[in-house]
Design a protein around this motif. Structure first.
Motif, PDB file in Angstrom:
ATOM      1  N   GLN A  52       0.806  -1.225   0.000  1.00 10.53           N
ATOM      2  CA  GLN A  52       0.000   0.000   0.000  1.00 10.53           C
ATOM      3  C   GLN A  52       0.839   1.276   0.000  1.00 10.53           C
ATOM      4  OE1 GLN A  52      -2.494  -0.509   3.433  1.00 10.53           O
ATOM      5  NE2 GLN A  52      -3.900  -1.922   2.397  1.00 10.53           N
ATOM      6  N   VAL A  53       2.162   1.166   0.070  1.00 15.20           N
ATOM      7  CA  VAL A  53       3.013   2.363   0.063  1.00 15.20           C
ATOM      8  C   VAL A  53       3.055   2.930  -1.351  1.00 15.20           C
ATOM      9  CG1 VAL A  53       5.353   3.249   0.365  1.00 15.20           C
ATOM     10  CG2 VAL A  53       4.429   1.591   1.993  1.00 15.20           C
ATOM     11  N   PRO A  54       2.574   4.183  -1.545  1.00 15.55           N
ATOM     12  CA  PRO A  54       2.651   4.789  -2.888  1.00 15.55           C
ATOM     13  C   PRO A  54       4.104   4.942  -3.318  1.00 15.55           C
ATOM     14  CG  PRO A  54       1.151   6.025  -1.454  1.00 15.55           C
ATOM     15  CD  PRO A  54       1.887   5.068  -0.574  1.00 15.55           C
ATOM     16  N   GLY A  55       4.370   4.603  -4.562  1.00 12.02           N
ATOM     17  CA  GLY A  55       5.711   4.768  -5.099  1.00 12.02           C
ATOM     18  C   GLY A  55       6.649   3.619  -4.808  1.00 12.02           C
ATOM     19  N   PHE A  56       6.133   2.515  -4.214  1.00 14.40           N
ATOM     20  CA  PHE A  56       6.990   1.351  -3.944  1.00 14.40           C
ATOM     21  C   PHE A  56       6.324   0.105  -4.523  1.00 14.40           C
ATOM     22  CE2 PHE A  56       8.478  -2.231  -1.332  1.00 14.40           C
ATOM     23  CZ  PHE A  56       9.847  -2.066  -1.486  1.00 14.40           C
ATOM     24  N   VAL A  57       7.089  -0.635  -5.312  1.00 17.68           N
ATOM     25  CA  VAL A  57       6.590  -1.877  -5.922  1.00 17.68           C
ATOM     26  C   VAL A  57       7.308  -3.040  -5.244  1.00 17.68           C
ATOM     27  CG1 VAL A  57       6.346  -3.216  -8.037  1.00 17.68           C
ATOM     28  CG2 VAL A  57       6.147  -0.713  -8.104  1.00 17.68           C
ATOM     29  N   LEU A  58       6.573  -3.809  -4.441  1.00 13.90           N
ATOM     30  CA  LEU A  58       7.146  -4.933  -3.711  1.00 13.90           C
ATOM     31  C   LEU A  58       7.355  -6.116  -4.659  1.00 13.90           C
ATOM     32  CD1 LEU A  58       8.014  -6.174  -1.004  1.00 13.90           C
ATOM     33  CD2 LEU A  58       5.619  -6.882  -0.683  1.00 13.90           C
ATOM     34  N   GLN A  59       8.582  -6.628  -4.665  1.00  9.67           N
ATOM     35  CA  GLN A  59       8.892  -7.797  -5.494  1.00  9.67           C
ATOM     36  C   GLN A  59       9.068  -9.059  -4.653  1.00  9.67           C
ATOM     37  OE1 GLN A  59      12.366  -6.035  -7.365  1.00  9.67           O
ATOM     38  NE2 GLN A  59      11.247  -5.796  -9.311  1.00  9.67           N
ATOM     39  N   ASN A  60       9.591  -8.892  -3.438  1.00  7.38           N
ATOM     40  CA  ASN A  60       9.814 -10.068  -2.607  1.00  7.38           C
ATOM     41  C   ASN A  60       9.916  -9.634  -1.152  1.00  7.38           C
ATOM     42  OD1 ASN A  60      10.209 -12.770  -2.015  1.00  7.38           O
ATOM     43  ND2 ASN A  60      12.435 -12.639  -2.215  1.00  7.38           N
ATOM     44  N   LEU A  61       9.428 -10.524  -0.258  1.00 12.49           N
ATOM     45  CA  LEU A  61       9.526 -10.268   1.182  1.00 12.49           C
ATOM     46  C   LEU A  61       9.889 -11.577   1.861  1.00 12.49           C
ATOM     47  CD1 LEU A  61       9.123  -8.342   3.618  1.00 12.49           C
ATOM     48  CD2 LEU A  61       6.739  -9.114   3.691  1.00 12.49           C
ATOM     49  N   VAL A  62      11.016 -11.574   2.557  1.00 10.82           N
ATOM     50  CA  VAL A  62      11.462 -12.797   3.229  1.00 10.82           C
ATOM     51  C   VAL A  62      11.708 -12.501   4.705  1.00 10.82           C
ATOM     52  CG1 VAL A  62      12.490 -13.771   1.146  1.00 10.82           C
ATOM     53  CG2 VAL A  62      13.880 -12.326   2.641  1.00 10.82           C
ATOM     54  N   ASN A  63      11.519 -13.581   5.497  1.00 12.15           N
ATOM     55  CA  ASN A  63      11.747 -13.495   6.941  1.00 12.15           C
ATOM     56  C   ASN A  63      13.198 -13.862   7.221  1.00 12.15           C
ATOM     57  OD1 ASN A  63      11.757 -13.643   9.689  1.00 12.15           O
ATOM     58  ND2 ASN A  63       9.822 -14.766   9.844  1.00 12.15           N
ATOM     59  N   ASP A  64      13.897 -12.963   7.939  1.00 14.97           N
ATOM     60  CA  ASP A  64      15.301 -13.195   8.297  1.00 14.97           C
ATOM     61  C   ASP A  64      15.423 -13.072   9.806  1.00 14.97           C
ATOM     62  OD1 ASP A  64      18.025 -13.562   8.287  1.00 14.97           O
ATOM     63  OD2 ASP A  64      18.471 -11.476   7.736  1.00 14.97           O
ATOM     64  N   GLY A  65      15.091 -14.166  10.479  1.00 20.29           N
ATOM     65  CA  GLY A  65      15.118 -14.131  11.935  1.00 20.29           C
ATOM     66  C   GLY A  65      14.022 -13.221  12.477  1.00 20.29           C
ATOM     67  N   ASP A  66      14.422 -12.211  13.249  1.00 17.44           N
ATOM     68  CA  ASP A  66      13.442 -11.266  13.793  1.00 17.44           C
ATOM     69  C   ASP A  66      13.125 -10.145  12.814  1.00 17.44           C
ATOM     70  OD1 ASP A  66      13.357 -12.648  16.181  1.00 17.44           O
ATOM     71  OD2 ASP A  66      14.979 -11.460  17.091  1.00 17.44           O
ATOM     72  N   ASN A  67      13.789 -10.092  11.687  1.00 18.85           N
ATOM     73  CA  ASN A  67      13.592  -9.018  10.724  1.00 18.85           C
ATOM     74  C   ASN A  67      12.988  -9.558   9.434  1.00 18.85           C
ATOM     75  OD1 ASN A  67      14.764  -7.026  12.414  1.00 18.85           O
ATOM     76  ND2 ASN A  67      16.819  -7.729  11.811  1.00 18.85           N
ATOM     77  N   TYR A  68      12.528  -8.605   8.598  1.00 21.64           N
ATOM     78  CA  TYR A  68      11.997  -8.922   7.279  1.00 21.64           C
ATOM     79  C   TYR A  68      12.754  -8.096   6.253  1.00 21.64           C
ATOM     80  CZ  TYR A  68       8.139 -11.242   9.640  1.00 21.64           C
ATOM     81  OH  TYR A  68       7.404 -12.090  10.428  1.00 21.64           O
ATOM     82  N   ILE A  69      13.094  -8.721   5.149  1.00 27.94           N
ATOM     83  CA  ILE A  69      13.823  -8.036   4.094  1.00 27.94           C
ATOM     84  C   ILE A  69      12.895  -7.925   2.886  1.00 27.94           C
ATOM     85  CG2 ILE A  69      15.834  -8.085   2.565  1.00 27.94           C
ATOM     86  CD1 ILE A  69      17.288  -9.695   4.706  1.00 27.94           C
ATOM     87  N   ALA A  70      12.617  -6.650   2.507  1.00 25.25           N
ATOM     88  CA  ALA A  70      11.730  -6.391   1.371  1.00 25.25           C
ATOM     89  C   ALA A  70      12.567  -5.932   0.186  1.00 25.25           C
ATOM     90  CB  ALA A  70      10.704  -5.327   1.736  1.00 25.25           C
ATOM     91  N   THR A  71      12.319  -6.526  -0.937  1.00 22.12           N
ATOM     92  CA  THR A  71      13.005  -6.151  -2.171  1.00 22.12           C
ATOM     93  C   THR A  71      11.982  -5.588  -3.134  1.00 22.12           C
ATOM     94  OG1 THR A  71      14.587  -7.960  -1.850  1.00 22.12           O
ATOM     95  CG2 THR A  71      14.483  -6.969  -4.043  1.00 22.12           C
ATOM     96  N   GLY A  72      12.321  -4.438  -3.778  1.00 18.95           N
ATOM     97  CA  GLY A  72      11.370  -3.853  -4.702  1.00 18.95           C
ATOM     98  C   GLY A  72      11.902  -2.617  -5.386  1.00 18.95           C
ATOM     99  N   LEU A  73      10.992  -1.921  -6.107  1.00 18.76           N
ATOM    100  CA  LEU A  73      11.309  -0.693  -6.828  1.00 18.76           C
ATOM    101  C   LEU A  73      10.792   0.495  -6.004  1.00 18.76           C
ATOM    102  CD1 LEU A  73      10.209  -1.826 -10.414  1.00 18.76           C
ATOM    103  CD2 LEU A  73      12.480  -2.011  -9.367  1.00 18.76           C
ATOM    104  N   LYS A  74      11.602   1.551  -5.877  1.00 20.97           N
ATOM    105  CA  LYS A  74      11.226   2.671  -5.021  1.00 20.97           C
ATOM    106  C   LYS A  74      11.388   4.000  -5.764  1.00 20.97           C
ATOM    107  CE  LYS A  74      12.442   4.978  -0.660  1.00 20.97           C
ATOM    108  NZ  LYS A  74      12.823   6.253  -1.302  1.00 20.97           N
ATOM    109  N   ASP A  75      10.290   4.765  -5.809  1.00 20.17           N
ATOM    110  CA  ASP A  75      10.341   6.129  -6.332  1.00 20.17           C
ATOM    111  C   ASP A  75      11.034   7.021  -5.305  1.00 20.17           C
ATOM    112  OD1 ASP A  75       8.755   8.026  -8.509  1.00 20.17           O
ATOM    113  OD2 ASP A  75       9.031   9.023  -6.574  1.00 20.17           O
TER     114      ASP A  75
END
Length: 337
Positions: A52-75
């Motif tokens: 739902q973030v305007p200007g961000f296109v999410l391509q992948n989201l993975v769980n890395d322990g207690d954190n999450y790593i989001a990969t995508g395109l960002k305006d």
């Protein structure tokens, strides 16, 4: 005997209690399923927010322990500051054509918080007010060069300077005579003298259109006050053939007060009442009375008073007097309808 011995051994062997073990296993399974459920819920929440973030296109989201790593395109104008601290972004720059990103791009280019920008599929509408309309116009001419901008509807109005606002106000609401208006930055300052009935509605309009109006230097009078002040003044004229400087100043003071009254009623008249102490012959005294009246009338006319606002009432001598009364050698005044 052998059967009895076997029966006794069976009765003496201890039985195993499985309930504690079953409870531990159930607890571990419950914790596992609850932890999996919470992780799934957190994942879904982060995933939804990123989507739902305007200007961000999410391509992948993975769980890395207690954190999450989001990969995508960002305006460059995308705002990711509201995401949880546990979400890390690995992004590739790109230019979004979403309306919200086009609006942000235009606002950043205009650099003016007073202006409003609305984008409808790239059709830009600008509104608001700005004191720098010329500068903004130069910016607006280049907006079509920004990605996603298809057209620009410029509805910006210019904010008038304080001097322009005052000029515009006075064009519609002229100040009465003897009343002055100045300004110190954004503070309007009134000074001079004015009739209460004339100044009050004008001050109300100023209060409506300007934030700060200083009236402390403005003197207000009623018609009765001014009429009394005029009646208490007279011009002493011993030589009925010439007005000296002192007499001229007194006449200007009377004219000033009478002009104040005219702002409330243009039909008022200033009555001139020349007198004499009736020394010498009656003819000479009355001639001096005529001269004093004509002299003062001409002085008032030369100073700007209209002839239709002047009356002369001669107070002639009917007989001579042996007593010299200098205080009677002059002109008095009265305001009449």
């Amino acid at each position: 005997l052998l059967t009895k011995s076997q029966s006794d051994e069976t009765e003496d062997s201890p039985s195993i209690n499985w309930w504690p073990w079953l409870l531990i296993v159930a607890t571990l399974l419950g914790w596992y399923f609850w932890s999996s459920y919470r992780n799934h819920q957190t994942y879904q929440s982060n995933y939804t927010q990123l989507q739902q973030v305007p200007g961000f296109v999410l391509q992948n989201l993975v769980n890395d322990g207690d954190n999450y790593i989001a990969t995508g395109l960002k305006d460059p104008n995308a705002d990711l500051t509201k995401l949880p601290n546990t979400v890390q972004i690995n992004s590739t720059p790109f230019v979004s054509l979403e309306d919200s990103m086009i609006e942000a791009r235009v606002k950043k280019y205009l650099s003016n918080d007073q202006l409003k920008v609305h984008s409808d599929n790239g059709l830009i509408t600008l509104s608001g007010a700005s004191p720098e309309l010329t500068k903004n116009t130069l910016h607006i001419d280049n907006l079509l060069l920004l990605p996603g901008v298809k057209s620009v509807d410029n509805q910006i109005t210019r904010i008038l300077t304080i001097d322009e606002r005052i000029t515009q106000f006075l064009a519609k609401n002229p100040l009465p005579l003897n009343m002055q208006l100045t300004h110190d930055n954004d503070v309007i300052k009134l000074s001079g003298q004015a009739m209460t009935a004339v100044a009050t509605p004008l001050m109300a309009l100023l209060d409506e259109q300007f934030a700060k109006v200083d009236k402390t230097s403005l003197e207000l009078f009623t018609p009765k006050q001014i009429k009394n002040r005029i009646a208490q003044k007279h011009v002493s004229i011993i030589n009925p053939n010439k007005i000296n400087e002192e007499q001229h100043v007194t006449l200007l003071s009377i004219l000033h007060d009478f002009n104040l009254l005219l702002t409330t009623n243009q039909q008022l008249k200033l009555k001139i009442l020349p007198r004499s102490d009736c020394q010498g012959t009656v003819a000479e005294s009355n001639q001096n009375i005529n001269n004093r009246g004509s002299l003062v009338k001409q002085e008032l006319l030369d100073s700007g008073l209209e002839s239709e606002n002047i009356l002369i009432e001669m107070v002639y001598c009917e007989q001579t007097s042996d007593e010299v009364v200098l205080d009677l050698l002059g002109v008095w005044f009265e305001v009449v309808e």
